[in-house]
Scaffold this motif. Structure first.
Motif, PDB file in Angstrom:
ATOM      1  N   ILE A  90      68.486  37.990  63.754  1.00 39.86           N
ATOM      2  CA  ILE A  90      67.818  37.366  62.446  1.00 39.86           C
ATOM      3  C   ILE A  90      66.638  36.372  62.955  1.00 39.86           C
ATOM      4  CG2 ILE A  90      68.372  35.522  60.769  1.00 39.86           C
ATOM      5  CD1 ILE A  90      71.322  36.604  61.007  1.00 39.86           C
ATOM      6  N   PHE A  91      66.896  35.369  63.984  1.00 38.00           N
ATOM      7  CA  PHE A  91      65.752  34.849  64.239  1.00 38.00           C
ATOM      8  C   PHE A  91      64.509  35.738  64.712  1.00 38.00           C
ATOM      9  CE2 PHE A  91      63.443  32.814  67.872  1.00 38.00           C
ATOM     10  CZ  PHE A  91      63.009  31.581  67.228  1.00 38.00           C
ATOM     11  N   PHE A  92      64.715  36.740  65.594  1.00 31.41           N
ATOM     12  CA  PHE A  92      63.382  37.370  65.871  1.00 31.41           C
ATOM     13  C   PHE A  92      62.924  38.417  65.122  1.00 31.41           C
ATOM     14  CE2 PHE A  92      64.895  36.119  69.969  1.00 31.41           C
ATOM     15  CZ  PHE A  92      63.773  35.642  70.931  1.00 31.41           C
ATOM     16  N   ALA A  93      63.598  38.709  63.949  1.00 33.33           N
ATOM     17  CA  ALA A  93      63.251  39.676  62.948  1.00 33.33           C
ATOM     18  C   ALA A  93      62.445  38.623  61.948  1.00 33.33           C
ATOM     19  CB  ALA A  93      64.586  39.879  61.953  1.00 33.33           C
ATOM     20  N   VAL A  94      62.894  37.429  61.835  1.00 35.09           N
ATOM     21  CA  VAL A  94      62.006  36.488  60.874  1.00 35.09           C
ATOM     22  C   VAL A  94      60.551  36.053  61.629  1.00 35.09           C
ATOM     23  CG1 VAL A  94      61.878  34.149  60.119  1.00 35.09           C
ATOM     24  CG2 VAL A  94      63.982  35.386  59.732  1.00 35.09           C
ATOM     25  N   GLU A  95      60.812  35.867  63.060  1.00 33.39           N
ATOM     26  CA  GLU A  95      59.592  35.520  63.844  1.00 33.39           C
ATOM     27  C   GLU A  95      58.679  36.773  64.041  1.00 33.39           C
ATOM     28  OE1 GLU A  95      59.924  35.312  68.106  1.00 33.39           O
ATOM     29  OE2 GLU A  95      59.391  33.384  67.775  1.00 33.39           O
ATOM     30  N   GLY A  96      59.257  37.868  63.896  1.00 33.52           N
ATOM     31  CA  GLY A  96      58.543  39.093  63.575  1.00 33.52           C
ATOM     32  C   GLY A  96      57.795  39.735  62.224  1.00 33.52           C
ATOM     33  N   GLY A  97      58.350  38.769  61.190  1.00 34.64           N
ATOM     34  CA  GLY A  97      58.009  38.982  59.716  1.00 34.64           C
ATOM     35  C   GLY A  97      58.709  40.244  59.151  1.00 34.64           C
ATOM     36  N   ASP A  98      59.811  40.529  59.752  1.00 33.45           N
ATOM     37  CA  ASP A  98      60.728  41.728  59.137  1.00 33.45           C
ATOM     38  C   ASP A  98      61.689  41.085  58.383  1.00 33.45           C
ATOM     39  OD1 ASP A  98      61.988  44.061  58.480  1.00 33.45           O
ATOM     40  OD2 ASP A  98      62.453  44.426  60.697  1.00 33.45           O
ATOM     41  N   MET A  99      61.258  40.374  57.016  1.00 36.36           N
ATOM     42  CA  MET A  99      62.202  39.899  56.257  1.00 36.36           C
ATOM     43  C   MET A  99      63.501  40.814  55.808  1.00 36.36           C
ATOM     44  SD  MET A  99      61.049  36.632  56.663  1.00 36.36           S
ATOM     45  CE  MET A  99      62.161  35.921  55.417  1.00 36.36           C
ATOM     46  N   ARG A 100      62.906  41.976  55.658  1.00 42.60           N
ATOM     47  CA  ARG A 100      64.153  42.966  55.074  1.00 42.60           C
ATOM     48  C   ARG A 100      65.283  42.943  55.877  1.00 42.60           C
ATOM     49  NH1 ARG A 100      62.328  48.918  53.175  1.00 42.60           N
ATOM     50  NH2 ARG A 100      61.332  47.648  51.507  1.00 42.60           N
ATOM     51  N   THR A 101      64.900  43.336  57.249  1.00 43.24           N
ATOM     52  CA  THR A 101      66.052  43.395  58.052  1.00 43.24           C
ATOM     53  C   THR A 101      66.859  41.944  58.319  1.00 43.24           C
ATOM     54  OG1 THR A 101      64.884  44.969  59.630  1.00 43.24           O
ATOM     55  CG2 THR A 101      66.498  43.718  60.585  1.00 43.24           C
TER      56      THR A 101
END
Length: 238
Positions: free
Chosen positions: A194-205
């Protein structure tokens, strides 16, 4: 339009990486089993200690609860790192805990153990002592009293501690990231994903993983509530 939408949804499911879910489930399951037995054993042992020693040991067992997860992970890194005496010993035995899946279990165990220990001890202390005293006058051994009386009467509290430990391990982030890192397919648990998805801008994941964690936690709490209600009803009937 419907066919296009359903096809896109199937493609998204096929390309969605489920390894963080599997890693989190495997880590949480193993950690919960370990913490369950460790917490019950530690609570039983502490209850039999002298009063002065009991306070010191109790403080040591609950110490991880007051640390932020990242600080706790830092201490674990110092303790288990390759440059530490324990790390060198493990390395000589062919074991390397740092940045491995085993490190996720270690961090989960350390952060969840105080919850299980405190809950188990509280459940044991709430049992009517007169019941224990009567069992002793009847000549029952300590082991028999513990297995046949204390454990059954403490089951609702023990299950509550198990659920708390499960949920705490499922949501563990800081200590796990410090000693296990973010290795996709190996140590990347749901909170780290979750943390790295948010950091990468992948809000859907990120939203998908957040929703899944919330669903699992809610399911655990509902099951624990139902089981606790049935256990209390059974104990009252007895």
């Amino acid at each position: 339009m419907k066919n296009t939408g359903s096809r896109s949804f199937r493609v998204m499911l096929m390309t969605f990486d489920l390894t963080p879910l599997w890693i989190s489930f495997k880590t949480t399951l193993v950690t919960t089993v370990i913490v369950f037995f460790l917490g019950i054993g530690a609570a039983r042992w502490v209850m039999n200690l002298p009063q002065r020693v009991r306070g010191i040991v109790d403080a040591l067992f609950t110490f991880p609860m007051i640390f932020p997860p990242t600080v706790l992970g830092f201490f674990l890194l110092l303790l288990l790192g390759n440059n530490s005496p324990l790390g060198q010993l493990l390395k000589g035995m062919g074991m390397n805990l740092i940045f491995s899946w085993s490190a996720t279990v270690v961090s989960g165990t350390v952060v969840a153990f105080p919850l299980m220990y405190r809950t188990a001890r509280g459940a044991f202390e709430q049992v009517d002592r007169s019941v224990i005293d009567v069992a002793r006058t009847l000549g029952l051994s300590k082991r028999t009293i513990f297995m046949k009386i204390l454990l059954p009467l403490s089951l609702p509290g023990l299950m509550a501690g198990t659920v708390l430990s499960f949920s705490r391990t499922l949501g563990e982030f800081g200590a796990t990231l410090m000693i296990a890192g973010n290795i996709p397919g190996k140590t990347q648990t749901l909170p780290i994903a979750i943390f790295f998805a948010v950091e990468g801008g992948d809000m859907r994941t990120a939203l998908a993983w957040v929703g899944l964690i919330m669903l699992l936690s809610l399911l655990c709490m509902v099951l624990q509530g139902l089981w606790s209600f049935r256990s209390k009803a059974t104990v009252s009937g007895r």
